[in-house]
Design a protein around this motif. Structure first.
Motif, PDB file in Angstrom:
ATOM      1  N   ALA A  67      45.300 -28.988  27.694  1.00  0.00           N
ATOM      2  CA  ALA A  67      46.858 -28.978  28.282  1.00  0.00           C
ATOM      3  C   ALA A  67      46.817 -30.353  28.837  1.00  0.00           C
ATOM      4  CB  ALA A  67      47.357 -28.028  29.174  1.00  0.00           C
ATOM      5  N   CYS A  68      45.895 -30.661  29.614  1.00  0.00           N
ATOM      6  CA  CYS A  68      46.054 -32.134  30.326  1.00  0.00           C
ATOM      7  C   CYS A  68      45.936 -33.273  29.190  1.00  0.00           C
ATOM      8  CB  CYS A  68      44.830 -32.338  30.968  1.00  0.00           C
ATOM      9  SG  CYS A  68      44.819 -31.366  32.636  1.00  0.00           S
ATOM     10  N   ILE A  69      45.138 -33.173  28.156  1.00  0.00           N
ATOM     11  CA  ILE A  69      45.098 -34.148  27.204  1.00  0.00           C
ATOM     12  C   ILE A  69      46.239 -34.360  26.333  1.00  0.00           C
ATOM     13  CG2 ILE A  69      43.678 -35.181  25.157  1.00  0.00           C
ATOM     14  CD1 ILE A  69      41.023 -33.889  26.442  1.00  0.00           C
ATOM     15  N   GLY A  70      46.759 -33.134  26.196  1.00  0.00           N
ATOM     16  CA  GLY A  70      48.047 -33.142  25.172  1.00  0.00           C
ATOM     17  C   GLY A  70      49.173 -33.708  26.209  1.00  0.00           C
ATOM     18  N   ALA A  71      48.984 -33.477  27.355  1.00  0.00           N
ATOM     19  CA  ALA A  71      50.233 -34.145  28.129  1.00  0.00           C
ATOM     20  C   ALA A  71      50.165 -35.658  28.578  1.00  0.00           C
ATOM     21  CB  ALA A  71      50.288 -33.198  29.602  1.00  0.00           C
ATOM     22  N   GLY A  72      49.063 -36.271  28.113  1.00  0.00           N
ATOM     23  CA  GLY A  72      48.612 -37.673  28.410  1.00  0.00           C
ATOM     24  C   GLY A  72      47.819 -38.154  29.280  1.00  0.00           C
ATOM     25  N   PHE A  73      47.150 -36.934  29.959  1.00  0.00           N
ATOM     26  CA  PHE A  73      46.030 -37.492  30.798  1.00  0.00           C
ATOM     27  C   PHE A  73      44.743 -37.599  30.162  1.00  0.00           C
ATOM     28  CE2 PHE A  73      48.734 -34.075  33.331  1.00  0.00           C
ATOM     29  CZ  PHE A  73      49.494 -35.058  34.067  1.00  0.00           C
ATOM     30  N   THR A  74      44.236 -39.046  29.995  1.00  0.00           N
ATOM     31  CA  THR A  74      43.479 -38.993  28.812  1.00  0.00           C
ATOM     32  C   THR A  74      42.144 -39.692  29.412  1.00  0.00           C
ATOM     33  OG1 THR A  74      44.573 -41.330  28.523  1.00  0.00           O
ATOM     34  CG2 THR A  74      44.971 -39.411  27.072  1.00  0.00           C
ATOM     35  N   THR A  75      41.986 -39.829  30.838  1.00  0.00           N
ATOM     36  CA  THR A  75      41.122 -40.508  31.390  1.00  0.00           C
ATOM     37  C   THR A  75      40.217 -39.303  31.997  1.00  0.00           C
ATOM     38  OG1 THR A  75      42.162 -41.189  33.694  1.00  0.00           O
ATOM     39  CG2 THR A  75      41.996 -42.850  31.793  1.00  0.00           C
ATOM     40  N   ALA A  76      38.805 -39.584  32.455  1.00  0.00           N
ATOM     41  CA  ALA A  76      38.156 -38.295  33.020  1.00  0.00           C
ATOM     42  C   ALA A  76      38.609 -38.117  34.377  1.00  0.00           C
ATOM     43  CB  ALA A  76      36.507 -38.950  32.916  1.00  0.00           C
ATOM     44  N   ILE A  80      40.154 -34.527  35.543  1.00  0.00           N
ATOM     45  CA  ILE A  80      39.405 -33.961  36.690  1.00  0.00           C
ATOM     46  C   ILE A  80      40.318 -33.605  37.667  1.00  0.00           C
ATOM     47  CG2 ILE A  80      37.491 -33.991  38.301  1.00  0.00           C
ATOM     48  CD1 ILE A  80      35.935 -35.627  36.136  1.00  0.00           C
ATOM     49  N   ALA A  81      41.176 -34.598  38.297  1.00  0.00           N
ATOM     50  CA  ALA A  81      42.218 -34.447  39.307  1.00  0.00           C
ATOM     51  C   ALA A  81      43.004 -33.188  38.976  1.00  0.00           C
ATOM     52  CB  ALA A  81      42.750 -35.729  39.551  1.00  0.00           C
ATOM     53  N   THR A  82      43.683 -33.364  37.808  1.00  0.00           N
ATOM     54  CA  THR A  82      44.702 -32.561  37.525  1.00  0.00           C
ATOM     55  C   THR A  82      44.057 -30.806  37.333  1.00  0.00           C
ATOM     56  OG1 THR A  82      45.690 -34.039  36.121  1.00  0.00           O
ATOM     57  CG2 THR A  82      46.225 -31.681  35.700  1.00  0.00           C
ATOM     58  N   SER A  83      42.796 -30.869  36.834  1.00  0.00           N
ATOM     59  CA  SER A  83      42.191 -29.574  36.761  1.00  0.00           C
ATOM     60  C   SER A  83      42.020 -28.899  38.049  1.00  0.00           C
ATOM     61  CB  SER A  83      40.785 -29.716  35.820  1.00  0.00           C
ATOM     62  OG  SER A  83      41.342 -30.037  34.581  1.00  0.00           O
ATOM     63  N   GLY A  91      32.605 -30.713  39.429  1.00  0.00           N
ATOM     64  CA  GLY A  91      31.487 -30.475  38.716  1.00  0.00           C
ATOM     65  C   GLY A  91      31.832 -29.448  37.456  1.00  0.00           C
ATOM     66  N   HIS A  92      32.486 -28.679  37.384  1.00  0.00           N
ATOM     67  CA  HIS A  92      32.776 -27.808  36.500  1.00  0.00           C
ATOM     68  C   HIS A  92      33.650 -28.369  35.487  1.00  0.00           C
ATOM     69  CE1 HIS A  92      34.390 -23.574  35.121  1.00  0.00           C
ATOM     70  NE2 HIS A  92      33.537 -23.950  34.394  1.00  0.00           N
ATOM     71  N   VAL A  93      34.744 -29.276  35.882  1.00  0.00           N
ATOM     72  CA  VAL A  93      35.418 -29.923  35.077  1.00  0.00           C
ATOM     73  C   VAL A  93      34.721 -30.774  34.369  1.00  0.00           C
ATOM     74  CG1 VAL A  93      37.455 -31.315  34.620  1.00  0.00           C
ATOM     75  CG2 VAL A  93      37.500 -29.246  36.373  1.00  0.00           C
ATOM     76  N   GLY A  94      33.795 -31.599  34.916  1.00  0.00           N
ATOM     77  CA  GLY A  94      33.321 -32.821  34.260  1.00  0.00           C
ATOM     78  C   GLY A  94      32.130 -32.331  33.398  1.00  0.00           C
ATOM     79  N   ALA A  95      31.567 -31.125  33.584  1.00  0.00           N
ATOM     80  CA  ALA A  95      30.268 -30.454  32.808  1.00  0.00           C
ATOM     81  C   ALA A  95      31.252 -29.829  31.437  1.00  0.00           C
ATOM     82  CB  ALA A  95      29.703 -29.313  33.279  1.00  0.00           C
ATOM     83  N   VAL A  96      32.309 -29.375  31.627  1.00  0.00           N
ATOM     84  CA  VAL A  96      32.929 -28.750  30.430  1.00  0.00           C
ATOM     85  C   VAL A  96      33.621 -29.797  29.585  1.00  0.00           C
ATOM     86  CG1 VAL A  96      35.041 -27.523  29.731  1.00  0.00           C
ATOM     87  CG2 VAL A  96      33.361 -26.570  31.438  1.00  0.00           C
ATOM     88  N   LEU A  97      34.159 -30.959  30.197  1.00  0.00           N
ATOM     89  CA  LEU A  97      34.730 -32.114  29.443  1.00  0.00           C
ATOM     90  C   LEU A  97      33.716 -32.794  28.640  1.00  0.00           C
ATOM     91  CD1 LEU A  97      37.124 -33.732  29.125  1.00  0.00           C
ATOM     92  CD2 LEU A  97      36.444 -35.176  31.401  1.00  0.00           C
ATOM     93  N   SER A  98      32.483 -32.853  29.310  1.00  0.00           N
ATOM     94  CA  SER A  98      31.491 -33.717  28.829  1.00  0.00           C
ATOM     95  C   SER A  98      30.759 -32.956  27.687  1.00  0.00           C
ATOM     96  CB  SER A  98      30.371 -34.311  29.815  1.00  0.00           C
ATOM     97  OG  SER A  98      29.440 -34.589  29.032  1.00  0.00           O
TER      98      SER A  98
END
Length: 122
Positions: A67-76, A80-83, A91-98
């Motif tokens: 949802a973040c990427i679809g809404a235009g949040f395109t940087t890590a 991460i901040a939005t999540s 750490g969880h967001v970074g691990a799943v994102l990567s």
């Protein structure tokens, strides 16, 4: 020099002559999204999280990142901040994102370009 008579906690250390900028209560995530649009985005994600309450935390986080990427949040940082506003840890967001990025996953959900911008995998 550290005064050994005082507690050695970092919270007790003061550094003179340095200006401190307060951290905003709500992260500044996107300069392009208005407060109203961000509130609507947040409401939509919260509803989605309620709808998938039975899913495990990784599945829920994949939905939030998508949802973040679809809404235009395109940087890590923005992702991460939005999540984190939805209760996920950095750490969880970074691990799943990567881990779900093209080149690292057999079934990638998104890709990252040379400028470190994320986009949804097609």
């Amino acid at each position: 020099m550290i005064d050994t008579n005082k507690a050695t906690s970092p919270w007790n250390i003061t550094i003179p002559d340095i200006a401190v900028r307060p951290i905003p209560a709500t992260p500044i995530i996107s300069k392009r999204m208005s407060d109203e649009d961000f509130a609507n985005f947040t409401l939509g994600v919260e509803e989605m999280l309620e709808d998938c309450a039975d899913a495990n935390s990784n599945e829920r986080l994949v939905n939030v990142i998508t949802a973040c990427i679809g809404a235009g949040f395109t940087t890590a940082g923005a992702i991460i901040a939005t999540s984190m506003t939805f209760g996920f840890s950095r750490g969880h967001v970074g691990a799943v994102l990567s881990g779900s990025t093209a080149g690292k996953s057999k079934v990638p959900n998104w890709r990252r370009d040379a400028e470190k911008q994320y986009s949804l995998a097609s």
